[in-house]
Design a protein around this motif. Structure first.
Motif, PDB file in Angstrom:
ATOM      1  N   CYS A  55     -10.076  -4.814  50.724  1.00 42.00           N
ATOM      2  CA  CYS A  55      -8.939  -3.918  50.930  1.00 42.00           C
ATOM      3  C   CYS A  55      -7.880  -4.634  51.774  1.00 42.00           C
ATOM      4  O   CYS A  55      -8.198  -5.241  52.801  1.00 42.00           O
ATOM      5  CB  CYS A  55      -9.405  -2.646  51.624  1.00 42.00           C
TER       6      CYS A  55
ATOM      7  N   GLY B 210      -5.767  -3.314  53.601  1.00 37.80           N
ATOM      8  CA  GLY B 210      -5.529  -2.606  54.854  1.00 37.80           C
ATOM      9  C   GLY B 210      -6.625  -2.830  55.878  1.00 37.80           C
ATOM     10  O   GLY B 210      -6.349  -3.153  57.032  1.00 37.80           O
ATOM     11  N   CYS B 211      -7.909  -2.662  55.459  1.00 37.81           N
ATOM     12  CA  CYS B 211      -9.013  -2.701  56.425  1.00 37.81           C
ATOM     13  C   CYS B 211      -9.985  -3.849  56.190  1.00 37.81           C
ATOM     14  O   CYS B 211     -10.936  -4.020  56.953  1.00 37.81           O
ATOM     15  CB  CYS B 211      -9.767  -1.376  56.400  1.00 37.81           C
TER      16      CYS B 211
ATOM     17  N   CYS C 264      -8.359   0.526  49.739  1.00 40.74           N
ATOM     18  CA  CYS C 264      -9.452   1.489  49.610  1.00 40.74           C
ATOM     19  C   CYS C 264      -8.910   2.914  49.733  1.00 40.74           C
ATOM     20  O   CYS C 264      -7.796   3.136  50.227  1.00 40.74           O
ATOM     21  CB  CYS C 264     -10.536   1.207  50.649  1.00 40.74           C
TER      22      CYS C 264
ATOM     23  N   CYS D  92      -7.867   3.942  53.271  1.00 36.69           N
ATOM     24  CA  CYS D  92      -6.568   3.414  53.732  1.00 36.69           C
ATOM     25  C   CYS D  92      -5.412   4.125  53.037  1.00 36.69           C
ATOM     26  O   CYS D  92      -4.406   4.445  53.686  1.00 36.69           O
ATOM     27  CB  CYS D  92      -6.496   1.906  53.496  1.00 36.69           C
TER      28      CYS D  92
HETATM   29 ZN   LIG Z   1      -9.077  -0.027  53.488  1.00 38.19          ZN
END
Ligand SMILES: [Zn+2]
Length: 231
Positions: free
Chosen positions: A19, A21-22, A34, A37
């Motif tokens: 992902c 984002g994370c 994901c 996120c």
């Molecule tokens: Zn994520």
């Protein structure tokens, strides 16, 4: 076909896509970001208020119709990680996905309905060569898919390669980008309402320089939409 699927699953198990984002492994249906996120994106909802913070940032500069930004950007946030991935880690598909998510939100609110054309802020050809892609082209593509407005990524070009703006003061930033953009076919823009798009709106100096050159053409109107906004 079953074998192909087996190889694909085995590959995904060994090298899962992460992902943006994370950094967690994505599961089957997830792409680029994901579910967690996406659900937690700090959406500004600026499109519901014409006098929003992004619009105020550009007030007093070029005559822009409407200004909007999808996400709040803050240091150390998920949005900062996403923007970094988009710019420096081949995250062009993430830029396109976010353009689509944003475009869906705009479409539901009938925002930017009168726009005829989406133009992304260009990179200088040197920067484009070293990065391999312009993240704003992909963000524009995602918006275009959702809003059904064509893009033009070839008309507006950056003719000077300016250094990073981050260490400059606000007035310096506006001075630094003056005259660094040109149009290949200005006549094709006559009477068009252009949606100018970029990744992050900071001081708005770059967007103002682009808007100025677009607005020199007869009947042109400019609105602005960026992926993220920071004060
Ligand atoms: Zn994520």
């Amino acid at each position: 076909m079953q074998f192909v699927q087996f190889v694909r699953d085995a590959f995904a198990l060994l090298f899962p896509e992460l992902c943006a984002g994370c950094n967690q492994a994505l599961v089957h249906q997830e792409k680029r970001l994901c579910t967690h996120c996406i659900y937690n994106l700090p959406i500004t909802h600026f499109h519901l208020d014409k006098d929003n913070l992004a619009a105020r940032q550009l007030m007093g500069h070029a005559a822009i119709e409407e200004v909007d930004a999808f996400l709040h950007f803050s240091s150390g946030s998920i949005v900062q990680r996403i923007i970094h991935q988009i710019k420096y880690k081949n995250g062009f598909a993430t830029a396109e996905l976010l353009g689509e998510l944003y475009g869906q939100q705009l479409k539901e609110a009938s925002a930017f309905e009168s726009c005829d054309l989406i133009i992304p802020v260009p990179l200088h050809k040197k920067r484009l060569r070293s990065r391999g892609y312009n993240q704003s082209d992909y963000f524009a593509k995602g918006l275009s898919n959702a809003l059904n407005i064509p893009t033009d990524c070839k008309n507006l070009i950056r003719v000077a390669h300016n250094e990073s703006q981050t260490s400059r003061s606000r007035p310096e930033r506006f001075e630094n980008v003056k005259g660094i953009f040109q149009l290949n076919h200005p006549e094709s823009l006559t009477d068009k309402h252009i949606l100018l798009v970029d990744d992050v709106l900071t001081t708005g100096a770059t967007l103002e320089a682009c808007s100025t050159i677009l607005l020199k053409n007869p009947g042109v109107k400019v609105s602005i939409a960026t992926l993220a906004f920071t004060k």
